[in-house]
Design a protein around this motif. Structure first.
Motif, PDB file in Angstrom:
ATOM      1  N   SER A   4       0.628  -1.039  -0.123  1.00  0.00           N
ATOM      2  CA  SER A   4      -0.041   0.021  -0.016  1.00  0.00           C
ATOM      3  C   SER A   4       0.760   1.369   0.023  1.00  0.00           C
ATOM      4  CB  SER A   4      -0.908  -0.258   1.163  1.00  0.00           C
ATOM      5  OG  SER A   4      -0.110   0.269   2.434  1.00  0.00           O
TER       6      SER A   4
ATOM      7  N   LEU B 219       1.145   1.927  -3.602  1.00  0.00           N
ATOM      8  CA  LEU B 219      -0.325   2.497  -3.840  1.00  0.00           C
ATOM      9  C   LEU B 219      -0.403   4.029  -3.735  1.00  0.00           C
ATOM     10  CD1 LEU B 219      -2.773  -0.582  -3.332  1.00  0.00           C
ATOM     11  CD2 LEU B 219      -1.969   0.339  -5.352  1.00  0.00           C
ATOM     12  N   ALA B 220       0.014   4.178  -2.339  1.00  0.00           N
ATOM     13  CA  ALA B 220      -0.105   5.472  -1.937  1.00  0.00           C
ATOM     14  C   ALA B 220       0.641   6.582  -2.897  1.00  0.00           C
ATOM     15  CB  ALA B 220       0.648   5.847  -0.604  1.00  0.00           C
TER      16      ALA B 220
ATOM     17  N   ARG C   7       1.280   5.902  -6.124  1.00  0.00           N
ATOM     18  CA  ARG C   7       0.465   6.181  -7.437  1.00  0.00           C
ATOM     19  C   ARG C   7      -0.870   6.889  -7.189  1.00  0.00           C
ATOM     20  NH1 ARG C   7       0.200   4.990 -11.887  1.00  0.00           N
ATOM     21  NH2 ARG C   7      -0.801   3.062 -12.167  1.00  0.00           N
TER      22      ARG C   7
ATOM     23  N   PHE D 216      -7.488   1.748  -7.843  1.00  0.00           N
ATOM     24  CA  PHE D 216      -6.290   0.355  -7.538  1.00  0.00           C
ATOM     25  C   PHE D 216      -6.869  -0.911  -8.238  1.00  0.00           C
ATOM     26  CE2 PHE D 216      -5.458   2.932  -3.340  1.00  0.00           C
ATOM     27  CZ  PHE D 216      -4.774   3.745  -4.112  1.00  0.00           C
TER      28      PHE D 216
ATOM     29  N   PHE E 154      -4.865   5.561   3.955  1.00  0.00           N
ATOM     30  CA  PHE E 154      -4.916   4.204   3.978  1.00  0.00           C
ATOM     31  C   PHE E 154      -5.042   3.799   5.400  1.00  0.00           C
ATOM     32  CE2 PHE E 154      -2.832   5.241   0.110  1.00  0.00           C
ATOM     33  CZ  PHE E 154      -3.275   4.257  -0.763  1.00  0.00           C
TER      34      PHE E 154
ATOM     35  N   SER F  94       0.203   4.076   5.578  1.00  0.00           N
ATOM     36  CA  SER F  94       1.149   3.857   4.586  1.00  0.00           C
ATOM     37  C   SER F  94       2.040   5.086   3.929  1.00  0.00           C
ATOM     38  CB  SER F  94       0.322   3.648   3.236  1.00  0.00           C
ATOM     39  OG  SER F  94      -0.131   2.158   3.479  1.00  0.00           O
TER      40      SER F  94
END
Lengths: 263, 357
Positions: free
Chosen positions: A165, A168-169, A171, B53, B82, B86
């Motif tokens: 993640s 992902l953060a 992105r 995602f 998150f 994160s």
């Protein structure tokens, strides 16, 4: 009074056995190191501390050539193997699922368990079949192959512990896939990559069997040179070179271990 | 004015498992919208789909009228907080907050100004040079918020952001989040399995179960008028009874219960005389009394559970029906009746609601 035995360390003779075990493991190495500092040629009688043999090898141009060859091979093979291993680890862990992914993961590791002599002979046969003659290049190519799994293991382990993640953060915060790789994934993976590279480096520097098979005349590495010297009999110079090689190995592996442990 | 987010007929399948079944819902601009449901209901999947995602199997996603279905996450003006924050561990607090601004190629002076402003907002200006691991959980949480809000997204997604905090901090953060949403005017989409959190903060709540939307309404409506038995059961405590409908009157069902009791239930909806329905009653609408009261029903107390601010009574009506009642401890915590004692139960008017399964 009889002691109560609660755990394995309470067994009679445990302490003695432990000492014996470590002596068995390390006595030959200790003797090698100690006699590399001996003042005379003797490998059995201590006659005083001296750096004679180190001075001798430092002045020996052939040893220096062999050491330089070893270093060149190790650095080149490590660089290539680490890049490949990093890409492989990323593909295996972050890539899309594909048919045979598990098998592929296993195939990356198999060089670790294939008997080295088999790999050595196979590589020799391949190289002579295609007429490969690149001098040190032959050795480098052969070393890349067995360095990859050594580099792959710590990189993969690091990636395994990394929370996806976080990428992902990146992105989510407008980073393209390439920017994410450069600014987040690779910096976080760095300790694993360095650790993998060091393991590959030491495996390459220490390699003997494969190197002996594929080395062309003139392309002599340090382990090959030591072996060559041994045929003329044991000498304190060998002790001295081996001690240096040992010191380098221990340092590199320790560094690699420390990097793997760091969060 | 278009809706902030339109989720139109979205389907998500993982192999043969369907995580979302034709979900359609609109999220209004400047709204605090909550996706609520038990784990595995599809709420996090839906959030990840909005963030970009996850690809969707079918359907359309619109952001302020524009189709964003095919856009990757870095091209959606939507940011996420998150569940485990994160944060980038190799960057300082200020670098974390600046990350999105840099990727948007904002001028350096503007980035510096915006980062200072965000750190001011979360009261962590003095920690700008620290690394995430040097901060407490609550502080990391606030940095994650600042990082996600710094690029001024059109929509902020929050994936159970309070679940890793301890109770006191969680309650304080609820207020902070609500205030922050009102101050910034950003549309918040909040995912949680905690119904208390959802009721406390949301303008509207969507309750999800097994990949389907059960109900979308304001918190009071969800609590008082649950649309399905699942919603009634998931939000708060509830008594469920099976009853037969005898007659209908002004949208209310006159019902017969086992043991000869009669109860008038609201929201009769599509119920028909002669049909069997579920009745639903909130425990706090039933009160326990030690003496006769108007409309009181004779009963025996079976179990008492002390809850601090209230006491729960499990009571058995003379006809054999078991109900749970919750009485506030207004004066002191001494029980009105003890287990085994007889007393009277009063059901508040309009407490019972008809539920069609």
């Amino acid at each position: 009074m009889a002691r109560t035995i609660r755990k394995v360390t309470d067994l009679p003779g445990f302490r003695g056995f432990t000492w014996l075990f470590f002596a068995y493991l390390y006595a030959p190495l200790v003797l090698l190191v100690v006699f590399s500092f001996n003042a005379t040629r003797s490998g059995t009688v201590w006659s005083g501390f001296s750096l004679t043999w180190y001075a001798k090898i430092a002045a020996d141009s052939q040893i220096q050539r062999a050491a330089l060859n070893s270093l060149t091979v190790a650095v080149c093979a490590t660089a290539i193997a680490t890049v490949v291993a990093t890409a492989a680890a990323l593909a295996m862990k972050r890539g899309v699922p594909f048919f045979g992914k598990k098998v592929t993961g296993g195939l990356i590791m198999t060089p670790l368990v294939v008997p080295e002599i088999v790999t050595a002979v196979a590589t020799l046969l391949l190289f002579s079949a295609i007429g490969l003659s690149l001098g040190l290049g032959n050795i480098i190519l052969a070393h890349v192959a067995f360095c990859i799994p050594f580099a792959y293991l710590p990189i993969r382990a690091r990636l395994e512990r990394m929370d996806e993640s976080i990428e992902l953060a990146a992105r989510d915060l407008y980073a393209t896939p390439w920017q994410t790789l450069r600014t987040v994934t690779l910096p976080l993976l760095a300790p694993g990559i360095v650790s993998g590279a060091l393991l590959a480096l030491i495996t390459s520097i220490d390699d003997f069997i494969i190197t002996m098979m594929v080395a062309e005349p003139g392309a002599t590495t340090l382990p090959l040179y030591i072996y060559g010297m041994l045929r003329l009999g044991v000498s304190p110079e060998i002790n001295a070179i081996s001690t240096i090689l040992l010191a380098v190995s221990v340092m590199v592996v320790t560094l690699s271990h420390l990097l793997t442990r760091r969060r | 004015m278009p809706q902030a987010v339109e989720i139109i007929d979205v389907v998500k399948k993982y192999g043969s498992f369907t995580a979302l079944h034709n979900v359609t819902l609109d999220i209004r601009p400047n709204e605090f919208f909550t996706l609520l449901g038990p784990s595995g209901c599809g709420k996090t999947t839906l959030l990840r789909i909005i963030a970009g995602f996850e690809d969707i199997t079918g359907g359309t996603l619109k952001l302020f009228g524009n189709d964003i279905t095919a856009l990757p996450p870095d091209r959606r003006p939507i940011n996420t907080v998150f569940q485990h924050y994160s944060l980038f561990p190799h960057m300082t607090v200020a670098e974390n907050v600046a990350f999105g601004l840099r990727r948007l190629k904002m001028p350096d002076a503007e980035i510096t100004r915006r980062v200072a402003e965000m750190l001011e907002m979360i009261k962590l200006s003095s920690h700008a040079g620290r690394r995430p691991h040097q901060l407490s959980g609550g502080q990391q949480q606030r940095v994650a918020l600042a990082r996600a809000l710094a690029p001024r997204p059109k929509v902020l997604l929050l994936d159970e952001p309070l679940s890793a905090l301890d109770l006191k901090l969680r309650q304080a953060m609820r207020m902070e989040l609500k205030t922050l949403q009102q101050q910034t005017g950003v549309t918040f989409i909040f995912v949680t399995h905690d119904q208390e959190e959802a009721l406390a903060m949301s303008d509207r709540i969507a309750v999800l179960s097994e990949g389907r939307v059960q109900q979308i309404d304001a918190p009071q409506v969800i609590y008082e008028h649950p649309a399905t038995r699942f919603v009634a059961d998931f939000i708060g405590d509830a008594n469920f009874l099976t009853a037969g409908v005898e007659q209908l009157e002004d949208g209310r069902a006159h019902c017969a219960l086992p043991g000869g009791y009669r109860l008038i239930a609201r929201d009769a909806g599509a119920a028909r005389p002669g049909q069997r329905v579920s009745l639903f009653l909130r425990p706090e609408k039933l009160s326990v009394h030690d003496g006769p009261v108007e409309d009181g029903i004779g009963m025996t107390v079976r179990t008492i559970v002390y809850q601090g601010d209230a006491t729960d009574y499990v009571v058995e009506l003379d006809g054999g029906i078991t109900l749970r009642s919750r009485c506030e401890n207004r004066i002191n915590g001494d029980p009105i009746l003890t287990a085994g004692e007889r007393g009277f139960l009063r059901i508040a008017p309009d407490a019972a609601k008809t539920l069609l399964d």
